[in-house]
Write a protein that holds these residues in place. Structure first.
Motif, mmCIF file in Angstrom:
data_model
loop_
_atom_site.group_PDB
_atom_site.id
_atom_site.type_symbol
_atom_site.label_atom_id
_atom_site.label_comp_id
_atom_site.label_asym_id
_atom_site.label_seq_id
_atom_site.Cartn_x
_atom_site.Cartn_y
_atom_site.Cartn_z
ATOM 1 N N ALA A 50 0.824 -1.214 0.000
ATOM 2 C CA ALA A 50 0.000 0.000 0.000
ATOM 3 C C ALA A 50 0.857 1.263 0.000
ATOM 4 N N GLY A 51 0.617 2.121 -0.972
ATOM 5 C CA GLY A 51 1.306 3.402 -1.046
ATOM 6 C C GLY A 51 2.773 3.319 -1.409
ATOM 7 N N ARG A 52 3.182 2.207 -2.028
ATOM 8 C CA ARG A 52 4.600 2.037 -2.364
ATOM 9 C C ARG A 52 4.808 1.697 -3.834
ATOM 10 N N LYS A 53 3.885 2.104 -4.659
ATOM 11 C CA LYS A 53 3.972 1.922 -6.117
ATOM 12 C C LYS A 53 4.188 0.467 -6.520
ATOM 13 N N GLY A 54 3.506 -0.447 -5.823
ATOM 14 C CA GLY A 54 3.577 -1.856 -6.178
ATOM 15 C C GLY A 54 4.741 -2.623 -5.593
#
Length: 118
Positions: A50-54
């Motif tokens: 989540a929130g880490r560009k995948g």
């Protein structure tokens, strides 16, 4: 009788940093330095994107220890996992999905650790 030392004069209008004896400041310092032994800490390990560009990151939460202790633990975990990581407030983030390996390391160090989430 007037004192020439401005710090001893109790009639000041503004004081930027205080004299260090404020009860609120003392409580904040105590709370930030609470250093429980590993066997009294309930630590949770979770892999998230989540929130880490995948990108998958293993997040370890629940520490109640000094920042210096967290930094030393982070260094050890990064070396054991062969990857990068960081400390964010009271959490440790390790790059990649290393839940099982981190769980084993933390249990050997005496922490009460569990894997949470899917």
């Amino acid at each position: 009788m007037s004192s020439s030392n401005p710090k001893s004069d109790k009639r000041f209008v503004y004081q930027e940093f205080g004299n260090g004896s404020s009860p609120a400041l003392e409580r904040a310092v105590e709370r930030g330095i609470q250093d429980l032994p590993p066997n009294q800490q309930n630590v949770r390990i979770q892999a998230t994107r989540a929130g880490r560009k995948g990108k998958t990151v293993t997040v370890i939460t629940g520490f109640q220890t000094k920042p210096e202790t967290l930094a030393a633990l982070l260094k050890q975990l990064k070396a054991q996992c062969g990857t990068g990581g960081t400390v964010k407030e009271t959490e440790i983030e390790i790059q990649g999905d290393h839940k099982q390996k981190i769980l084993e390391i933390l249990i050997k160090l005496g922490y009460k650790a569990k894997i949470s989430g899917g």
